[in-house]
Enzyme design. Sequence first.
Site, short mmCIF file in Angstrom:
data_model
loop_
_atom_site.label_atom_id
_atom_site.label_comp_id
_atom_site.label_asym_id
_atom_site.label_seq_id
_atom_site.Cartn_x
_atom_site.Cartn_y
_atom_site.Cartn_z
CB SER A 74 -0.84 -0.02 1.28
OG SER A 74 -1.38 1.25 1.54
CE1 TYR A 127 -4.37 -2.15 4.86
CE2 TYR A 127 -3.34 -0.03 4.35
CZ TYR A 127 -3.95 -1.20 3.93
OH TYR A 127 -4.13 -1.43 2.58
P1 NDP Z 1 -11.53 -5.91 0.59
O1 NDP Z 1 -11.77 -5.62 2.03
O2 NDP Z 1 -12.53 -5.50 -0.42
O3 NDP Z 1 -11.23 -7.47 0.40
C1 NDP Z 1 -10.34 -8.10 1.27
C2 NDP Z 1 -10.53 -9.59 1.18
O4 NDP Z 1 -9.72 -10.18 2.20
C3 NDP Z 1 -11.96 -10.00 1.45
O5 NDP Z 1 -12.35 -11.04 0.57
C4 NDP Z 1 -11.91 -10.50 2.88
O6 NDP Z 1 -12.83 -11.50 3.20
C5 NDP Z 1 -10.51 -11.06 2.95
N1 NDP Z 1 -10.10 -11.14 4.34
C6 NDP Z 1 -10.06 -10.15 5.26
N2 NDP Z 1 -9.75 -10.63 6.46
C7 NDP Z 1 -9.57 -11.97 6.30
C8 NDP Z 1 -9.27 -13.02 7.17
N3 NDP Z 1 -9.13 -12.82 8.49
N4 NDP Z 1 -9.16 -14.27 6.68
C9 NDP Z 1 -9.34 -14.51 5.37
N5 NDP Z 1 -9.67 -13.55 4.49
C10 NDP Z 1 -9.79 -12.30 4.96
O7 NDP Z 1 -10.11 -5.26 0.28
P2 NDP Z 1 -9.40 -4.82 -1.08
O8 NDP Z 1 -9.81 -5.73 -2.17
O9 NDP Z 1 -9.55 -3.37 -1.20
O10 NDP Z 1 -7.88 -5.08 -0.69
C11 NDP Z 1 -7.09 -6.11 -1.22
C12 NDP Z 1 -5.65 -5.82 -0.85
O11 NDP Z 1 -5.25 -4.59 -1.47
C13 NDP Z 1 -5.39 -5.64 0.63
O12 NDP Z 1 -4.15 -6.21 0.96
C14 NDP Z 1 -5.32 -4.14 0.81
O13 NDP Z 1 -4.56 -3.78 1.93
C15 NDP Z 1 -4.69 -3.72 -0.48
N6 NDP Z 1 -4.90 -2.34 -0.88
C16 NDP Z 1 -6.15 -1.93 -1.32
C17 NDP Z 1 -6.33 -0.63 -1.77
C18 NDP Z 1 -7.65 -0.14 -2.28
O14 NDP Z 1 -7.76 1.05 -2.62
N7 NDP Z 1 -8.68 -0.98 -2.35
C19 NDP Z 1 -5.21 0.35 -1.78
C20 NDP Z 1 -3.98 -0.19 -1.26
C21 NDP Z 1 -3.84 -1.49 -0.84
P3 NDP Z 1 -14.41 -11.17 3.34
O15 NDP Z 1 -14.87 -10.93 1.94
O16 NDP Z 1 -14.95 -12.39 3.91
O17 NDP Z 1 -14.50 -9.96 4.19
#
Ligand code: NDP
Length: 259
Positions: free
Chosen positions: A163, A176
């Site tokens: 990130s 984070y």
């Molecule tokens: P979302 O919150 O939309 O999706 C995250 C996914 O991770 C979900 O499917 C969630 O499951 C899963 N997850 C969260 N906690 C757990 C857990 N304890 N065990 C298993 N699975 C888990 O996030 P994004 O798609 O936005 O983010 C994806 C990645 O990109 C992350 O690493 C984030 O830090 C990074 N990122 C995103 C940005 C953005 O603008 N979106 C910018 C910078 C970095 P569930 O669906 O069940 O909640």
Amino acid sequence: MSEQETVQQTALAYQCPEDALRDRVILVTGAGDGIGRAVSLALAEHGATVILLGRTQEKLTAVYDRIVENGGPEPAMAPVNLEVVTPANCEELADMFAREFGRLDGLLHNASLLGDITPLEQYDHGTWDSVMQVNVQATFYLTRALIPLLRQSADASVLFTSSSVGRKGRAFWGAYAVSKFATEGLMQVLADEEENISSIRANSINPCATRTAMRNRAYPGEDPETLPAPEDIVAPYLYLLGPDSQHVNGMALNAQERK
Ligand code: NDP
């Protein structure tokens, strides 16, 4: 142009050939929603067998069904809550994948917890631990357990999700931000260990602002329609998880042009 800039431009402009990922087995964490879901669908569309790991079974099943409907290779599902996963659980998963697939060609560490956006002075201890467990500990446990399986691939890619706040600290981003710095560190250590001695490479990707539930939680006042959808940013993921980036190791890249 530096090597880093050349790779970055290549990743952004990448047009994945139709069957480029055929016969590759790739594990995606957080595959049920957001970026993980979009990347999983795109990987399968290009021929990969995707292991969908996430905590919500219904979401994994929906992605599984979509891949099958689209005519992709049958995926596998691994319902796992990374907040409580142990090293032993990860070893069991690795044994299961070894029996089923015999190797792993790609590992996308994508699942993350956002935690709180608040000053360190007020940061909740429990939330800190949860964020570090999901974003750092579980990432290490899984990586460690899966290395033997990655070694069975002729060309294995481990891609860590970073990130902007994992590359430069920013006020209030607490656990984070710290977890994403640790993620970059884990990537660098693995990349350096494997350089020249194995077929495993490791890189990190910063998706940059993308229209997902996490982004909306972090920036509730923002109009999501101003952001690219997860489907719009998959090209660099396909590049970095596929055979065309075989020479790329130890790089911190972005999934969008940085403004
Ligand atoms: P979302 O919150 O939309 O999706 C995250 C996914 O991770 C979900 O499917 C969630 O499951 C899963 N997850 C969260 N906690 C757990 C857990 N304890 N065990 C298993 N699975 C888990 O996030 P994004 O798609 O936005 O983010 C994806 C990645 O990109 C992350 O690493 C984030 O830090 C990074 N990122 C995103 C940005 C953005 O603008 N979106 C910018 C910078 C970095 P569930 O669906 O069940 O909640």
